[in-house]
Motif scaffolding. Structure first.
Motif, short mmCIF file in Angstrom:
data_model
loop_
_atom_site.label_atom_id
_atom_site.label_comp_id
_atom_site.label_asym_id
_atom_site.label_seq_id
_atom_site.Cartn_x
_atom_site.Cartn_y
_atom_site.Cartn_z
N LEU A 1 7.59 15.88 18.61
CA LEU A 1 6.96 15.12 19.69
C LEU A 1 5.45 15.07 19.47
O LEU A 1 4.85 16.05 19.02
CB LEU A 1 7.26 15.78 21.03
N ASP A 2 4.84 13.94 19.81
CA ASP A 2 3.38 13.85 19.73
C ASP A 2 2.73 14.81 20.72
O ASP A 2 1.73 15.46 20.40
CB ASP A 2 2.92 12.42 20.03
N ALA A 3 3.30 14.89 21.91
CA ALA A 3 2.79 15.80 22.94
C ALA A 3 3.87 16.02 23.98
O ALA A 3 4.74 15.17 24.19
CB ALA A 3 1.53 15.23 23.60
N THR A 4 3.83 17.17 24.62
CA THR A 4 4.73 17.46 25.74
C THR A 4 4.12 18.58 26.56
O THR A 4 3.31 19.37 26.06
CB THR A 4 6.14 17.84 25.26
N GLN A 5 4.48 18.65 27.83
CA GLN A 5 3.95 19.72 28.67
C GLN A 5 4.44 21.08 28.20
O GLN A 5 3.66 22.04 28.13
CB GLN A 5 4.34 19.48 30.13
N SER A 6 5.72 21.17 27.90
CA SER A 6 6.31 22.45 27.48
C SER A 6 7.53 22.16 26.61
O SER A 6 8.44 21.45 27.04
CB SER A 6 6.72 23.28 28.70
N THR A 7 7.55 22.71 25.41
CA THR A 7 8.71 22.50 24.54
C THR A 7 9.95 23.17 25.12
O THR A 7 11.06 22.65 24.97
CB THR A 7 8.44 23.02 23.12
N ASN A 8 9.78 24.31 25.78
CA ASN A 8 10.93 24.97 26.40
C ASN A 8 11.55 24.09 27.49
O ASN A 8 12.77 23.91 27.55
CB ASN A 8 10.50 26.31 27.02
N THR A 9 10.70 23.54 28.35
CA THR A 9 11.19 22.70 29.44
C THR A 9 11.85 21.44 28.89
O THR A 9 12.92 21.02 29.35
CB THR A 9 10.04 22.33 30.39
N TYR A 10 11.22 20.83 27.89
CA TYR A 10 11.77 19.61 27.29
C TYR A 10 13.15 19.89 26.70
O TYR A 10 14.11 19.13 26.92
CB TYR A 10 10.82 19.09 26.21
N LEU A 11 13.27 20.98 25.95
CA LEU A 11 14.54 21.30 25.30
C LEU A 11 15.61 21.66 26.33
O LEU A 11 16.77 21.27 26.20
CB LEU A 11 14.34 22.44 24.31
N LYS A 12 15.21 22.40 27.35
CA LYS A 12 16.18 22.78 28.39
C LYS A 12 16.72 21.54 29.10
O LYS A 12 17.94 21.41 29.29
CB LYS A 12 15.51 23.73 29.39
N ASN A 13 15.82 20.63 29.47
CA ASN A 13 16.26 19.40 30.14
C ASN A 13 17.14 18.55 29.23
O ASN A 13 18.15 17.98 29.66
CB ASN A 13 15.04 18.59 30.59
N LEU A 14 16.77 18.48 27.95
CA LEU A 14 17.55 17.70 26.99
C LEU A 14 18.95 18.28 26.82
O LEU A 14 19.94 17.54 26.71
CB LEU A 14 16.83 17.66 25.65
N SER A 15 19.05 19.61 26.85
CA SER A 15 20.36 20.26 26.67
C SER A 15 21.28 20.01 27.86
O SER A 15 22.51 20.06 27.72
CB SER A 15 20.18 21.76 26.45
N PHE A 16 20.69 19.74 29.03
CA PHE A 16 21.49 19.41 30.21
C PHE A 16 21.92 17.95 30.19
O PHE A 16 22.94 17.58 30.77
CB PHE A 16 20.72 19.71 31.49
N GLU A 17 21.13 17.11 29.52
CA GLU A 17 21.41 15.67 29.49
C GLU A 17 22.49 15.31 28.48
O GLU A 17 23.27 14.38 28.70
CB GLU A 17 20.13 14.89 29.16
N ARG A 18 22.50 16.02 27.35
CA ARG A 18 23.49 15.69 26.32
C ARG A 18 23.80 16.92 25.47
O ARG A 18 23.04 17.90 25.47
CB ARG A 18 22.99 14.56 25.43
N ALA A 19 24.91 16.86 24.77
CA ALA A 19 25.31 17.97 23.91
C ALA A 19 24.39 18.03 22.70
O ALA A 19 24.14 17.02 22.04
CB ALA A 19 26.76 17.79 23.46
N LEU A 20 23.87 19.21 22.42
CA LEU A 20 22.99 19.42 21.28
C LEU A 20 23.64 20.39 20.31
O LEU A 20 24.35 21.30 20.71
CB LEU A 20 21.64 19.98 21.74
N GLU A 21 23.36 20.20 19.04
CA GLU A 21 23.91 21.12 18.05
C GLU A 21 23.16 22.44 18.08
O GLU A 21 22.02 22.52 18.55
CB GLU A 21 23.86 20.50 16.66
N ASP A 22 23.83 23.46 17.59
CA ASP A 22 23.20 24.77 17.52
C ASP A 22 21.95 24.70 16.66
O ASP A 22 21.90 24.02 15.64
CB ASP A 22 24.19 25.77 16.91
N PHE A 23 20.92 25.38 17.11
CA PHE A 23 19.62 25.46 16.44
C PHE A 23 18.90 24.11 16.43
O PHE A 23 18.25 23.73 15.46
CB PHE A 23 19.75 26.00 15.00
N THR A 24 19.00 23.39 17.53
CA THR A 24 18.14 22.22 17.73
C THR A 24 16.72 22.72 18.02
O THR A 24 16.53 23.65 18.80
CB THR A 24 18.65 21.37 18.91
#
Length: 243
Positions: free
Chosen positions: A6-29
């Motif tokens: 990502l060019d920028a984001t508030q928090s990579t943890n928050t972004y990844l957590k939200n993304l994992s709730f939106e769709r299935a992600l592979e292990d070690f995304t």
């Protein structure tokens, strides 16, 4: 493994957590950025970072499957992987300051933030965030902060450092945790900051005490030997090492 930059984001943890709730992600995304605008550390501490100078990334590790009582084992595993990666770049005097900081000498160069998803009494998956000060040359409000460049005088390729960290994390996290618990804690204690040294600590009521760090317990508490010879365990919000 999937890496999303990502060019920028508030928090990579928050972004990844939200993304994992939106769709299935592979292990070690992995989510990474060179401009984290609202980075945070343990207990909501603010992470000061100059855009384009440092690294921030988060990893989704699935199938953790360890009891809640052993949750600190994830932090142990992550910390050791980071230390081994930074050794490859010749960073001197590396240590792990309980509970989640990576130091070179007396200076903090990185911080870990792990958020766990729990099912029943088991940790099912973890979002592992890490911020590393790489090429930043000054820190206004963090007297104990430093960077790889400030320590060694070298400019680092951010991508090279990033891929090294990710590879070390991947290699350490794909192997079963519990089968290596004793080995991992032995290595962790070898790198534990101020272990065996008389130190001053501050308690939540601002009282200061003197003691010696003996170890970190299996459930992640700091074990301190007090001046009267007693041993006492402290949780995350119960003690602060002054140094």
């Amino acid at each position: 493994m999937q890496i999303i930059k990502l060019d920028a984001t508030q928090s990579t943890n928050t972004y990844l957590k939200n993304l994992s709730f939106e769709r299935a992600l592979e292990d070690f995304t992995v989510i990474t950025t060179k401009n984290q605008t609202s980075g945070r550390g343990q207990l909501n501490a603010v992470w000061e970072s100059e855009p384009g100078k440092n690294l921030a990334f988060s990893v989704l590790k699935k199938n953790i499957d360890i009891p809640i009582q052993r949750v600190f084992l994830v932090s142990v595993c992550v910390s050791l992987a980071i230390v081994e990666s930074l050794k490859d770049f010749g960073i001197p005097n590396l240590s792990i300051k309980w509970p989640n900081d990576i130091l070179s000498g007396n200076y903090k160069i990185g911080g870990i933030l792990i958020e766990n998803i729990i099912s029943g009494s088991t940790i099912k998956r973890s979002i592992i965030g890490f911020g590393l000060n790489v090429n930043q040359k000054s820190f206004k409000n963090a007297p104990h902060a430093s960077s790889l460049k400030m320590i060694t005088g070298t400019d680092y390729d951010l991508d090279e450092v990033f891929y090294s960290l990710v590879e070390h994390l991947h290699q350490n996290l794909i192997r079963p945790f519990q089968l290596r618990e004793k080995e991992l804690y032995t290595q962790y204690h070898t790198h534990l900051f101020k272990k065996g040294q008389t130190s001053i600590f501050k308690l939540p009521n601002d009282e200061q005490i003197t003691g010696t760090i003996e170890k970190v317990s299996i459930d992640g508490k700091l074990v301190v030997k007090l001046v009267n010879g007693d041993f006492k365990e402290f949780g995350l919000k119960e003690i602060q090492l002054l140094y």
